[in-house]
Design a protein around this motif. Sequence first.
Motif, mmCIF file in Angstrom:
data_model
loop_
_atom_site.group_PDB
_atom_site.id
_atom_site.type_symbol
_atom_site.label_atom_id
_atom_site.label_comp_id
_atom_site.label_asym_id
_atom_site.label_seq_id
_atom_site.Cartn_x
_atom_site.Cartn_y
_atom_site.Cartn_z
ATOM 1 N N GLU A 1 0.831 -1.201 0.000
ATOM 2 C CA GLU A 1 0.000 0.000 0.000
ATOM 3 C C GLU A 1 0.869 1.256 0.000
ATOM 4 O OE1 GLU A 1 -3.661 1.943 2.607
ATOM 5 O OE2 GLU A 1 -2.919 -0.064 3.090
ATOM 6 N N PHE A 2 1.988 1.213 0.700
ATOM 7 C CA PHE A 2 2.936 2.318 0.733
ATOM 8 C C PHE A 2 3.412 2.651 -0.681
ATOM 9 C CE2 PHE A 2 7.493 3.643 1.843
ATOM 10 C CZ PHE A 2 7.132 4.942 2.152
ATOM 11 N N PHE A 3 3.809 1.612 -1.414
ATOM 12 C CA PHE A 3 4.274 1.806 -2.788
ATOM 13 C C PHE A 3 3.159 2.354 -3.673
ATOM 14 C CE2 PHE A 3 4.489 0.054 -7.097
ATOM 15 C CZ PHE A 3 5.657 0.648 -7.546
ATOM 16 N N GLU A 4 1.976 1.757 -3.577
ATOM 17 C CA GLU A 4 0.847 2.164 -4.425
ATOM 18 C C GLU A 4 0.463 3.622 -4.191
ATOM 19 O OE1 GLU A 4 -3.791 0.835 -5.316
ATOM 20 O OE2 GLU A 4 -2.585 -0.254 -3.837
ATOM 21 N N ASN A 5 0.424 4.024 -2.915
ATOM 22 C CA ASN A 5 0.034 5.398 -2.593
ATOM 23 C C ASN A 5 1.082 6.410 -3.021
ATOM 24 O OD1 ASN A 5 -2.414 4.595 -1.562
ATOM 25 N ND2 ASN A 5 -1.725 4.538 0.561
ATOM 26 N N GLN A 6 2.341 6.022 -3.018
ATOM 27 C CA GLN A 6 3.389 6.908 -3.536
ATOM 28 C C GLN A 6 3.150 7.218 -5.013
ATOM 29 O OE1 GLN A 6 6.997 4.709 -2.517
ATOM 30 N NE2 GLN A 6 7.588 6.343 -1.117
ATOM 31 N N GLN A 7 2.807 6.186 -5.782
ATOM 32 C CA GLN A 7 2.586 6.397 -7.219
ATOM 33 C C GLN A 7 1.327 7.237 -7.467
ATOM 34 O OE1 GLN A 7 5.373 5.349 -8.559
ATOM 35 N NE2 GLN A 7 5.700 4.405 -6.545
ATOM 36 N N LYS A 8 0.317 7.056 -6.612
ATOM 37 C CA LYS A 8 -0.928 7.822 -6.774
ATOM 38 C C LYS A 8 -0.703 9.319 -6.597
ATOM 39 C CE LYS A 8 -4.401 4.368 -5.450
ATOM 40 N NZ LYS A 8 -5.390 3.986 -4.405
ATOM 41 N N LEU A 9 0.255 9.679 -5.739
ATOM 42 C CA LEU A 9 0.527 11.101 -5.514
ATOM 43 C C LEU A 9 0.811 11.816 -6.826
ATOM 44 C CD1 LEU A 9 2.809 10.987 -2.342
ATOM 45 C CD2 LEU A 9 0.451 11.812 -2.461
ATOM 46 N N VAL A 10 1.647 11.197 -7.660
ATOM 47 C CA VAL A 10 2.027 11.821 -8.932
ATOM 48 C C VAL A 10 0.861 11.793 -9.909
ATOM 49 C CG1 VAL A 10 3.646 11.723 -10.864
ATOM 50 C CG2 VAL A 10 4.433 11.187 -8.547
ATOM 51 N N LYS A 11 0.149 10.669 -9.953
ATOM 52 C CA LYS A 11 -0.963 10.542 -10.902
ATOM 53 C C LYS A 11 -2.096 11.520 -10.584
ATOM 54 C CE LYS A 11 -0.101 5.648 -11.883
ATOM 55 N NZ LYS A 11 -0.591 4.266 -11.686
ATOM 56 N N GLU A 12 -2.352 11.738 -9.293
ATOM 57 C CA GLU A 12 -3.509 12.539 -8.900
ATOM 58 C C GLU A 12 -3.191 14.020 -8.703
ATOM 59 O OE1 GLU A 12 -5.425 10.790 -5.547
ATOM 60 O OE2 GLU A 12 -5.685 8.828 -6.506
ATOM 61 N N TYR A 13 -1.950 14.338 -8.321
ATOM 62 C CA TYR A 13 -1.649 15.730 -7.955
ATOM 63 C C TYR A 13 -0.566 16.386 -8.804
ATOM 64 C CZ TYR A 13 -4.393 14.469 -3.863
ATOM 65 O OH TYR A 13 -5.403 14.043 -3.036
ATOM 66 N N GLY A 14 0.087 15.614 -9.693
ATOM 67 C CA GLY A 14 1.028 16.254 -10.604
ATOM 68 C C GLY A 14 2.493 16.054 -10.239
ATOM 69 N N LEU A 15 3.349 16.892 -10.847
ATOM 70 C CA LEU A 15 4.796 16.688 -10.769
ATOM 71 C C LEU A 15 5.450 17.388 -9.583
ATOM 72 C CD1 LEU A 15 5.752 16.976 -14.557
ATOM 73 C CD2 LEU A 15 5.044 14.968 -13.246
ATOM 74 N N MET A 16 4.673 18.130 -8.806
ATOM 75 C CA MET A 16 5.220 18.751 -7.597
ATOM 76 C C MET A 16 4.106 18.736 -6.547
ATOM 77 S SD MET A 16 7.538 22.148 -7.480
ATOM 78 C CE MET A 16 8.383 22.701 -5.993
ATOM 79 N N VAL A 17 4.255 17.867 -5.558
ATOM 80 C CA VAL A 17 3.166 17.562 -4.630
ATOM 81 C C VAL A 17 3.600 17.867 -3.205
ATOM 82 C CG1 VAL A 17 1.563 15.774 -3.827
ATOM 83 C CG2 VAL A 17 2.459 15.699 -6.180
ATOM 84 N N ARG A 18 2.684 18.461 -2.455
ATOM 85 C CA ARG A 18 2.934 18.752 -1.040
ATOM 86 C C ARG A 18 2.469 17.581 -0.184
ATOM 87 N NH1 ARG A 18 -1.242 18.312 1.484
ATOM 88 N NH2 ARG A 18 -2.386 19.926 0.348
ATOM 89 N N LEU A 19 3.295 17.229 0.818
ATOM 90 C CA LEU A 19 2.982 16.137 1.721
ATOM 91 C C LEU A 19 3.447 16.535 3.120
ATOM 92 C CD1 LEU A 19 1.764 13.287 1.124
ATOM 93 C CD2 LEU A 19 4.092 12.395 1.186
ATOM 94 N N TRP A 20 2.627 16.267 4.134
ATOM 95 C CA TRP A 20 3.015 16.558 5.518
ATOM 96 C C TRP A 20 3.106 15.244 6.295
ATOM 97 C CZ3 TRP A 20 4.562 21.004 7.833
ATOM 98 C CH2 TRP A 20 4.359 22.197 7.120
ATOM 99 N N LEU A 21 4.302 14.967 6.837
ATOM 100 C CA LEU A 21 4.496 13.804 7.693
ATOM 101 C C LEU A 21 4.596 14.315 9.126
ATOM 102 C CD1 LEU A 21 7.067 11.862 5.499
ATOM 103 C CD2 LEU A 21 4.580 11.607 5.578
ATOM 104 N N GLY A 22 3.450 14.397 9.785
ATOM 105 C CA GLY A 22 3.412 15.046 11.082
ATOM 106 C C GLY A 22 3.634 16.530 10.881
#
Length: 1004
Positions: free
Chosen positions: A565-586
């Motif tokens: 699931e970790f791998f799959e969700n990483q790929q979804k970030l690019v597919k759904e939000y584009g080539l520069m994506v914001r992510l907050w880890l805590g």
Amino acid sequence: MFGYIFFAFAALITYVLVKWYLQLYKYRNVKVPGPKPLPVLGNILEFGTNLKDILWNFKGLQEKYGGVFKLYLGPKQFKLVLTDPKYIQHVLSSSKHINKSDIYEFYIPMVEDGIVSAKGEIWRKNRKSFTQCFHVKLLDQFNVTFNSASDSLIKKLSKNVNKEIDINKFVSISTLETITETAMGIKFNDDSDKHLAYVDAVHCFFKIAMSRLFSLVYSNEFIFSFTEDHKIQQKYIEFARDYANSIISQRIEERRGQNSTGDEDEFGIKTKVAFIDQLLNMYSSEEDISYEEIRKQIVTFIIAGYDTVSTCLSFLLFELSLHPEIQEKIYNELVDLNLLKNDYYSLNEMNNMSYIECCIKEALRKYTPIPFYERLIEEDLKIEDVHIPKNTVVTIFAFGMHRSEEIYPDSDRFDPDRFLLENISKRHAYAYLPFSAGPRNCMGIRFAMYEMKCAIAKIIKHFHILPKSNFQLEVESDMVLTSSNGFPIMLSTHQHAIDTYTCIMHTDLDEMYHIYIAAILALLISVLINKYNENKKYRDINKLPGPPTVPFFGNSLGFAKNTAEFFENQQKLVKEYGLMVRLWLGSKPSIVVSDPVKLEFFLSSNEHISKSVGYNGFRLWKHRKIITPSFHFKVLDQYTEYINSNSKILISKLKEQIDKKSIDIHPFINYYNLDVISETAMKTRINAQNNPKSDYVEAVKNYLRIYISRYFSFFKQYDFYFKLTEEYRLQQKYVKTLKDFTAEVIKKRKEERREAKKNDVNNKKIEEENDEEFGIKKKHAFLDMLLDLQDESNLLTDEEIREEVDTFMFSGHDTVSSTTCFCLLELSKRPEIQEKLVEESWDIMGDDKDANLEFKNVNDLKYLDLVVKETLRLRATVPFIERELHSDVTLDGTFIPKGTTITILPYALHHLEQFFPNPEQFDPDRFLPENSAGRHAFSYIPFSAGPRNCIGQKYALLSVKAAVIKILRNFEILPAEPKFEPILGNTAVLESMNGIHVQLKLRE
């Protein structure tokens, strides 16, 4: 009067002798070994009447006479005993020889003609009707009971911690609870004494029935009917039938006025309906089933599902008490699957408990629940040179086969790894029969497996299992294998839980309350201040597209539960939000960048070269400048010696897998690469191909598992919290194993070098002279080069040498194995590419399959280079890379503060349509010069890029190419059957979570 008695006695003797000699004549052509029979008695005295002796005397005969032998049990019973899988397959796979032998007549009074003992058309009708009762949709409903019964078991065990207990008494009640609720739709606690009395009656019946099997006198029904045992047995039969009838009557009464048919789903399967309700529904709908048949099937369900599961669990828990290292592996699996906090295990979660399944299977092997079962041969049968006449009774001695040294070496050892996919593939399909096989296999296999997985997972989650000292099981069999002297163990709670509990209990309550309040207030104030500052500091970052966040936690909470699931969700970030994506880890921001232009800015920078905190577990190439010469092509040429020697072992191992429909090739490649890299890095043979269970191999695997699992947890990303967990303790243990191993190798190598120097009368260097151009010593392992640097310039300490060797091992092992396996998988689907590669290798290396590989050969294999490059594009070995900014950056108008993590996803980058059209297609021609022209240099980064690119990439490419071409020169690679699709996951490197399955065929 005397004359009549004498005449009757003489007639009886004559009859018996005629039967005996007719039996000898009938089976005269069955040319197999066996003990010499006595007249009339046959071999019946070989066994005795003690249940333990019967089992082990059978085993002794198997060891003496082999996989096929014959027995004469009195004047009427000839048996052919099979423990050879080839012979067993002919019998069990047949749709003709489905009837069970007359031996089951001893059990008929109790089970009647239920599904287990029924013959011919009755069996076929029942089997077809009842198979739906074990459909996966219904098992999902039963799973509520699996979990609740396991929870009840845990509560009872918790009251008996640090006491010696017979675990069978506890798991028997839990199993009975499961059976009563799933089979009969009634709550166990409503009348538990009655249910237990029923089970005792069944046990006593079968002990008597089993003792009759090997008694020439009591096996005769007429004589037995006058014995005291017959009276006792009749009492048990009446009690069992009254019990079943009362349950059915009670259930019928409860159903009046209720809808007990359940709702139908898309499969037409009734949901939330107990087994008895399934049968009553057939009865009430006027299907061809009677009240008596319902009773027979209920009795059969309880007998078949209760004892087999409870004794298997008891044997397994006893074995686990002797093997704390196996308990730890099970616990680690639960950690890896994020199941420690779960109170309820779904079927899907239990499907992922692969190591627990291996443990259960090994328990079923060593302690086969049904040690032997029989079939009646319905027509003359020939198996190889053995002629088996019609009406011969064939005994399948599964217990003996499962303890055959030829099939299971060191068979008395409890070893769950026997059931890893790579080990299963080496055995005959009929070499493992805990639930029989073929048309009359057990319908309840999945039911039993889920029930046992749930119980074992919850027990290991809560307890350590300790052994009773100097105790030996006394294994015997009535109908089901058991231990006549019980299953004594002791339970203790996990130490980390005890320590926490002790700490809390010894703290003054008022003091603890004030500490708690103060900590909460301090945390809230700190969070609010940080949040205010962050809103100003990260204003531009928050404007970037990205998934919704949760206050304080950011995107950490639901990002992934496991590696896939970790791998799959990483790929979804690019597919759904584009080539520069914001992510907050805590509270820490991360920007996922997949634009090659922006990647060039970050990766080519000499300032932003620090890796993120996610790499804290690794110290990667601290002395890059002085180590880089170690990967010069002159040095790489020396490493081919290790590749050639170890590839011979690999090829021999793979030849054992020829013509199997499906093999997981990953373990073979993995252990091969460990052997190569250990010699390359340390001039030390781990010998992983022949000894895959080395402590070093296990430590590497488990360390990486814990390392990647921290990404799934908001709390474990913080060192303070992580150090309080069980995973931290385990990780430190694995780190110590790795450090100690490498330190010992370095120490030993230094001593060898000192001795060599003393013995060198000419006081020459230990190895050959320097290569003048590069100053590189020939025939040196990587470790020797570092030791040379230490001797000559004192640039490296022993600790730094150890770190660099560990880095070489970590970086070069899994990455090479992963790429090699994915390459072979893609080639299995494309025979035309295989042929081009093989022809290229014939042209350059000649047609000797065993020819040694040279570095120059690999460089000349141009098409192979394209194939490996395309593999690295399609299945990027390292799915994500991270950098931490050393200073503030403004990029395309977006202000990115110092300390922000830049996350790069090579896998997603390599699948962008604008750079690689039709990206899921495997096409080596993408990397022809004319097709690569114009493609951005940073659109393909399998080894990262810039100042911190992988310095070992030449070594990696050499290793992958060498393994692929060595295998292709010896084998054709075919797709696995059934069709295989990998489940991709991120475990620091890209891996297939369900292995890499192919077929191999010797190349002509």
